[in-house]
Design a protein around this motif. Sequence first.
Motif, PDB file in Angstrom:
ATOM      1  N   UNK A  77      -9.938  -0.401  -9.696  1.00 44.29           N
ATOM      2  CA  UNK A  77      -9.288  -0.633  -8.415  1.00 44.29           C
ATOM      3  C   UNK A  77      -8.265  -1.754  -8.527  1.00 44.29           C
ATOM      4  N   UNK A  78      -7.111  -1.564  -7.873  1.00 44.49           N
ATOM      5  CA  UNK A  78      -6.145  -2.640  -7.707  1.00 44.49           C
ATOM      6  C   UNK A  78      -6.320  -3.174  -6.297  1.00 44.49           C
ATOM      7  N   UNK A  79      -6.637  -4.458  -6.210  1.00 48.82           N
ATOM      8  CA  UNK A  79      -6.826  -5.127  -4.923  1.00 48.82           C
ATOM      9  C   UNK A  79      -5.487  -5.723  -4.515  1.00 48.82           C
ATOM     10  N   UNK A 110       0.850  -1.195   0.000  1.00 46.91           N
ATOM     11  CA  UNK A 110       0.000   0.000   0.000  1.00 46.91           C
ATOM     12  C   UNK A 110       0.885   1.245   0.000  1.00 46.91           C
ATOM     13  N   UNK A 111       1.940   1.254   0.797  1.00 48.92           N
ATOM     14  CA  UNK A 111       2.862   2.391   0.835  1.00 48.92           C
ATOM     15  C   UNK A 111       3.573   2.552  -0.507  1.00 48.92           C
ATOM     16  N   UNK A 116      -5.507   8.298  -9.458  1.00 57.08           N
ATOM     17  CA  UNK A 116      -6.440   9.435  -9.462  1.00 57.08           C
ATOM     18  C   UNK A 116      -7.037   9.756 -10.825  1.00 57.08           C
ATOM     19  N   UNK A 117      -6.349   9.388 -11.915  1.00 58.39           N
ATOM     20  CA  UNK A 117      -6.899   9.652 -13.248  1.00 58.39           C
ATOM     21  C   UNK A 117      -7.769   8.504 -13.763  1.00 58.39           C
ATOM     22  N   UNK A 118      -7.854   7.413 -13.009  1.00 57.32           N
ATOM     23  CA  UNK A 118      -8.688   6.283 -13.408  1.00 57.32           C
ATOM     24  C   UNK A 118      -9.293   5.634 -12.155  1.00 57.32           C
ATOM     25  N   UNK A 148       2.029   6.911  -6.741  1.00 51.46           N
ATOM     26  CA  UNK A 148       1.032   7.976  -6.804  1.00 51.46           C
ATOM     27  C   UNK A 148      -0.420   7.528  -6.801  1.00 51.46           C
ATOM     28  N   UNK A 149      -0.685   6.273  -6.439  1.00 48.53           N
ATOM     29  CA  UNK A 149      -2.059   5.808  -6.319  1.00 48.53           C
ATOM     30  C   UNK A 149      -2.660   6.348  -5.018  1.00 48.53           C
TER      31      UNK A 149
END
Length: 147
Positions: free
Chosen positions: A54-56, A19-20, A48-50, A27-28
């Motif tokens: 979501x990436x799980x 996550x970090x 932020x642009x898409x 930049x997610x």
Amino acid sequence: MITNIALVSVWVRDVDESKAFYTDVLGFEVRDDLTLGPDFRWCTVVHPQQPELQLHLTTPTTPLPDYLVEAMQRAQAEGGLPGVGLNVADCQKAFDELSAKGVEFLQEPQQRPYGVEALMRDNSGNWMVLVEPRDYTPEDFAGVDMS
């Protein structure tokens, strides 16, 4: 019927560390981070642009059988799992910025028929491709060795 792709799972070694990496380095933004039981955490990040994709970020664990969890963990340790492809506006600039942040690259930016491409790993060893896309035709691949 199906209207779009909304979620892609990425196998990671440690959800907090990944996550970090995805937020601080790539930049997610965090969409969800919920603990839903002793062995299940639902953590998603979005660009932020898409934000609709979501990436799980998930670790190999139950309900997968033990033999599959072990195989996934071996593949992670060897850096053999595919990740995601990311479009960039300037591949060389993205390479320089991410290299300065300590990201491991397997391939520096190279011209390809479809654009400029660089190959990197996330902090779990997943292969990720950065592509500065350009228009192409099938003829652009004639005689091209992609190895």
